[in-house]
Design a protein around this motif. Structure first.
Motif, PDB file in Angstrom:
ATOM      1  N   ALA A   1     -27.375  73.025  69.959  1.00 19.12           N
ATOM      2  CA  ALA A   1     -26.984  71.640  70.224  1.00 19.12           C
ATOM      3  C   ALA A   1     -25.936  71.557  71.324  1.00 19.12           C
ATOM      4  O   ALA A   1     -25.703  70.475  71.883  1.00 19.12           O
ATOM      5  CB  ALA A   1     -26.450  70.989  68.951  1.00 19.12           C
ATOM      6  N   LEU A   2     -25.335  72.698  71.656  1.00 16.21           N
ATOM      7  CA  LEU A   2     -24.302  72.737  72.686  1.00 16.21           C
ATOM      8  C   LEU A   2     -24.740  73.488  73.939  1.00 16.21           C
ATOM      9  O   LEU A   2     -24.357  73.127  75.053  1.00 16.21           O
ATOM     10  CB  LEU A   2     -23.037  73.403  72.125  1.00 16.21           C
ATOM     11  CG  LEU A   2     -22.378  72.724  70.932  1.00 16.21           C
ATOM     12  CD1 LEU A   2     -21.270  73.617  70.372  1.00 16.21           C
ATOM     13  CD2 LEU A   2     -21.811  71.367  71.330  1.00 16.21           C
ATOM     14  N   GLY A   3     -25.560  74.543  73.767  1.00 16.48           N
ATOM     15  CA  GLY A   3     -25.850  75.423  74.886  1.00 16.48           C
ATOM     16  C   GLY A   3     -27.253  75.364  75.447  1.00 16.48           C
ATOM     17  O   GLY A   3     -27.555  76.055  76.429  1.00 16.48           O
ATOM     18  N   SER A   4     -28.125  74.550  74.885  1.00 12.37           N
ATOM     19  CA  SER A   4     -29.511  74.475  75.375  1.00 12.37           C
ATOM     20  C   SER A   4     -29.613  73.627  76.634  1.00 12.37           C
ATOM     21  O   SER A   4     -28.684  72.902  77.002  1.00 12.37           O
ATOM     22  CB  SER A   4     -30.416  73.874  74.290  1.00 12.37           C
ATOM     23  OG  SER A   4     -30.017  72.535  74.014  1.00 12.37           O
ATOM     24  N   THR A   5     -30.761  73.716  77.300  1.00 11.18           N
ATOM     25  CA  THR A   5     -30.996  72.887  78.481  1.00 11.18           C
ATOM     26  C   THR A   5     -31.008  71.411  78.119  1.00 11.18           C
ATOM     27  O   THR A   5     -30.503  70.566  78.866  1.00 11.18           O
ATOM     28  CB  THR A   5     -32.327  73.268  79.151  1.00 11.18           C
ATOM     29  OG1 THR A   5     -32.339  74.673  79.400  1.00 11.18           O
ATOM     30  CG2 THR A   5     -32.507  72.539  80.466  1.00 11.18           C
ATOM     31  N   SER A   6     -31.569  71.082  76.959  1.00 10.12           N
ATOM     32  CA  SER A   6     -31.598  69.672  76.546  1.00 10.12           C
ATOM     33  C   SER A   6     -30.183  69.165  76.289  1.00 10.12           C
ATOM     34  O   SER A   6     -29.873  67.991  76.546  1.00 10.12           O
ATOM     35  CB  SER A   6     -32.471  69.489  75.303  1.00 10.12           C
ATOM     36  OG  SER A   6     -32.011  70.276  74.233  1.00 10.12           O
ATOM     37  N   ALA A   7     -29.288  70.040  75.793  1.00 10.62           N
ATOM     38  CA  ALA A   7     -27.890  69.644  75.587  1.00 10.62           C
ATOM     39  C   ALA A   7     -27.201  69.403  76.923  1.00 10.62           C
ATOM     40  O   ALA A   7     -26.401  68.467  77.066  1.00 10.62           O
ATOM     41  CB  ALA A   7     -27.153  70.725  74.805  1.00 10.62           C
ATOM     42  N   LEU A   8     -27.508  70.242  77.910  1.00  6.72           N
ATOM     43  CA  LEU A   8     -26.960  70.065  79.263  1.00  6.72           C
ATOM     44  C   LEU A   8     -27.346  68.703  79.828  1.00  6.72           C
ATOM     45  O   LEU A   8     -26.499  67.954  80.344  1.00  6.72           O
ATOM     46  CB  LEU A   8     -27.475  71.179  80.173  1.00  6.72           C
ATOM     47  CG  LEU A   8     -27.207  71.029  81.680  1.00  6.72           C
ATOM     48  CD1 LEU A   8     -25.727  71.217  81.977  1.00  6.72           C
ATOM     49  CD2 LEU A   8     -28.049  72.032  82.470  1.00  6.72           C
ATOM     50  N   VAL A   9     -28.626  68.362  79.705  1.00  9.95           N
ATOM     51  CA  VAL A   9     -29.124  67.090  80.237  1.00  9.95           C
ATOM     52  C   VAL A   9     -28.529  65.916  79.469  1.00  9.95           C
ATOM     53  O   VAL A   9     -28.166  64.889  80.058  1.00  9.95           O
ATOM     54  CB  VAL A   9     -30.661  67.053  80.196  1.00  9.95           C
ATOM     55  CG1 VAL A   9     -31.186  65.688  80.627  1.00  9.95           C
ATOM     56  CG2 VAL A   9     -31.246  68.146  81.092  1.00  9.95           C
ATOM     57  N   ALA A  10     -28.394  66.061  78.150  1.00  9.90           N
ATOM     58  CA  ALA A  10     -27.811  64.980  77.335  1.00  9.90           C
ATOM     59  C   ALA A  10     -26.372  64.702  77.747  1.00  9.90           C
ATOM     60  O   ALA A  10     -25.952  63.538  77.846  1.00  9.90           O
ATOM     61  CB  ALA A  10     -27.885  65.352  75.859  1.00  9.90           C
ATOM     62  N   ARG A  11     -25.591  65.765  77.992  1.00  8.49           N
ATOM     63  CA  ARG A  11     -24.208  65.574  78.445  1.00  8.49           C
ATOM     64  C   ARG A  11     -24.169  64.909  79.817  1.00  8.49           C
ATOM     65  O   ARG A  11     -23.326  64.039  80.074  1.00  8.49           O
ATOM     66  CB  ARG A  11     -23.469  66.912  78.494  1.00  8.49           C
ATOM     67  CG  ARG A  11     -22.948  67.392  77.161  1.00  8.49           C
ATOM     68  CD  ARG A  11     -21.941  68.509  77.302  1.00  8.49           C
ATOM     69  NE  ARG A  11     -22.532  69.704  77.889  1.00  8.49           N
ATOM     70  CZ  ARG A  11     -23.131  70.664  77.197  1.00  8.49           C
ATOM     71  NH1 ARG A  11     -23.246  70.560  75.891  1.00  8.49           N
ATOM     72  NH2 ARG A  11     -23.616  71.712  77.801  1.00  8.49           N
ATOM     73  N   ALA A  12     -25.083  65.319  80.681  1.00  2.90           N
ATOM     74  CA  ALA A  12     -25.123  64.737  82.027  1.00  2.90           C
ATOM     75  C   ALA A  12     -25.401  63.238  81.969  1.00  2.90           C
ATOM     76  O   ALA A  12     -24.759  62.436  82.664  1.00  2.90           O
ATOM     77  CB  ALA A  12     -26.186  65.443  82.865  1.00  2.90           C
ATOM     78  N   LYS A  13     -26.341  62.835  81.136  1.00  2.64           N
ATOM     79  CA  LYS A  13     -26.694  61.421  81.019  1.00  2.64           C
ATOM     80  C   LYS A  13     -25.569  60.622  80.366  1.00  2.64           C
ATOM     81  O   LYS A  13     -25.326  59.460  80.726  1.00  2.64           O
ATOM     82  CB  LYS A  13     -27.985  61.271  80.216  1.00  2.64           C
ATOM     83  CG  LYS A  13     -29.226  61.762  80.951  1.00  2.64           C
ATOM     84  CD  LYS A  13     -30.474  61.600  80.094  1.00  2.64           C
ATOM     85  CE  LYS A  13     -31.723  62.040  80.855  1.00  2.64           C
ATOM     86  NZ  LYS A  13     -32.938  61.902  80.012  1.00  2.64           N
ATOM     87  N   LYS A  14     -24.867  61.252  79.419  1.00  2.00           N
ATOM     88  CA  LYS A  14     -23.791  60.554  78.711  1.00  2.00           C
ATOM     89  C   LYS A  14     -22.577  60.323  79.605  1.00  2.00           C
ATOM     90  O   LYS A  14     -22.017  59.216  79.643  1.00  2.00           O
ATOM     91  CB  LYS A  14     -23.387  61.351  77.480  1.00  2.00           C
ATOM     92  CG  LYS A  14     -22.243  60.720  76.696  1.00  2.00           C
ATOM     93  CD  LYS A  14     -21.895  61.555  75.463  1.00  2.00           C
ATOM     94  CE  LYS A  14     -20.729  60.936  74.692  1.00  2.00           C
ATOM     95  NZ  LYS A  14     -20.383  61.743  73.482  1.00  2.00           N
ATOM     96  N   PHE A  15     -22.180  61.355  80.326  1.00  2.00           N
ATOM     97  CA  PHE A  15     -20.931  61.272  81.085  1.00  2.00           C
ATOM     98  C   PHE A  15     -21.121  60.878  82.553  1.00  2.00           C
ATOM     99  O   PHE A  15     -20.169  60.458  83.203  1.00  2.00           O
ATOM    100  CB  PHE A  15     -20.187  62.609  81.009  1.00  2.00           C
ATOM    101  CG  PHE A  15     -19.715  62.951  79.619  1.00  2.00           C
ATOM    102  CD1 PHE A  15     -18.684  62.232  79.030  1.00  2.00           C
ATOM    103  CD2 PHE A  15     -20.321  63.969  78.898  1.00  2.00           C
ATOM    104  CE1 PHE A  15     -18.249  62.530  77.745  1.00  2.00           C
ATOM    105  CE2 PHE A  15     -19.892  64.282  77.615  1.00  2.00           C
ATOM    106  CZ  PHE A  15     -18.857  63.554  77.033  1.00  2.00           C
TER     107      PHE A  15
END
Length: 292
Positions: A169-183
């Motif tokens: 939930a923190l280190g996957s590619t989908s987590a990377l993209v989710a953080r990018a979209k959020k911030f």
């Protein structure tokens, strides 16, 4: 004599015929997993009957998404992209319909065996293989065989707890993209590729996002190295191709997390076989089982 190797995913099924000195890539075909996964067997049976007109099929080796009971080959669980798959018995169905022997393995574990036998880990006797994508999956190979653990599911590192959430939930590619979209909703960070492309343009936000991801992955991989101390760590998933922006920073950070002798004794590399690793791994497992 050839073994039909299959890699069953939620949207498509990859196929290959393989023998010790023979290999033939077959055309991928759509997966019925989303509507009724057990009906995939009908397409498999049709494929075998078609191939038997030209080849002598020795058996079937299956790599599949989902949890597999390694003792029986029965599907023990699956994600939301599969329907009605739990409890399905590939080995019995294949034996009953075609009279052939079969092996069935989880796709991540099969991919790990593929890499160790035919790919980046060839020649090693121990390795931990992890895939970084929608989630984070893993498999531990010891003495050339999958280490399964008490429940049969050793290597499920995606569930490893960190301070705030699970590893994947923190280190996957989908987590990377989710953080990018959020911030950074104002930026066109729709997928991992766009984020890494932005790094080439010296985008500070993209650099920070990937730096956070590589730090999380380095910490998780360091834990694996400290516990299992394998000869190799192999990292798969499309993102692993980003050597200078992704793999090199992870390796550099791991160096500061583990003792020097452990770091120096472990080779960290990207996987080599791409989306065929599961096919090769299923074949390797079939050969192991038939030679025992």
């Amino acid at each position: 004599m050839a073994v039909l190797c299959l890699d069953i995913g939620g949207t498509e099924i990859k196929a290959m015929l393989k023998g010790e000195n023979f290999e033939k890539n077959l055309e991928n075909f759509p997966s019925k997993a989303g509507s009724n996964a057990p009906s995939i067997k009908d397409d498999v049976f049709d494929l075998v009957r078609k191939l038997e007109n030209e080849y002598e099929i020795e058996g079937i080796a299956i790599s599949t998404a989902g949890m597999v009971d390694y003792k029986t080959g029965i599907i023990a669980g699956h994600g939301p992209t599969f329907k009605n798959y739990k409890g399905f018995d590939w080995k019995s169905e294949i034996k009953k319909e075609l009279g052939l022997e079969a092996v069935v393995e989880n796709d991540v574990k099969a991919a790990a065996m593929g890499e160790l036998t035919y790919g980046a880990g060839k020649g090693a006797t121990s390795a931990f293989v992890l895939t970084v994508g929608t989630g984070i999956g893993g498999a531990l190979i010891i003495d050339g065989k999958i280490h399964r653990g008490a429940s049969g599911h050793a290597g499920e590192i995606g569930y490893m707890p960190f301070e705030t959430d699970k590893f994947e939930a923190l280190g996957s590619t989908s987590a990377l993209v989710a953080r990018a979209k959020k911030f950074h909703p104002e930026k066109n960070f729709k997928n991992g590729k766009e984020i890494f492309t932005a790094i080439d343009a010296q985008d500070e936000d993209a650099i920070k996002l990937v730096n956070q991801m590589t730090d999380i992955l380095a910490r998780g991989i360091s834990n694996i190295m400290l516990i299992a101390n394998p000869e190799m760590i192999l990292i798969g998933g499309g993102i692993s191709e980003q050597k200078e922006k992704f793999l090199d920073p992870i390796i550099e950070k791991i160096k500061s997390y583990v003792p020097e002798d452990i770091f120096e004794s472990t080779r960290i590399r990207p996987t080599e076989l791409g989306n065929k690793s599961g096919l090769y791994g299923a074949y390797a497992i079939y050969r192991q089982n038939t030679n025992e």
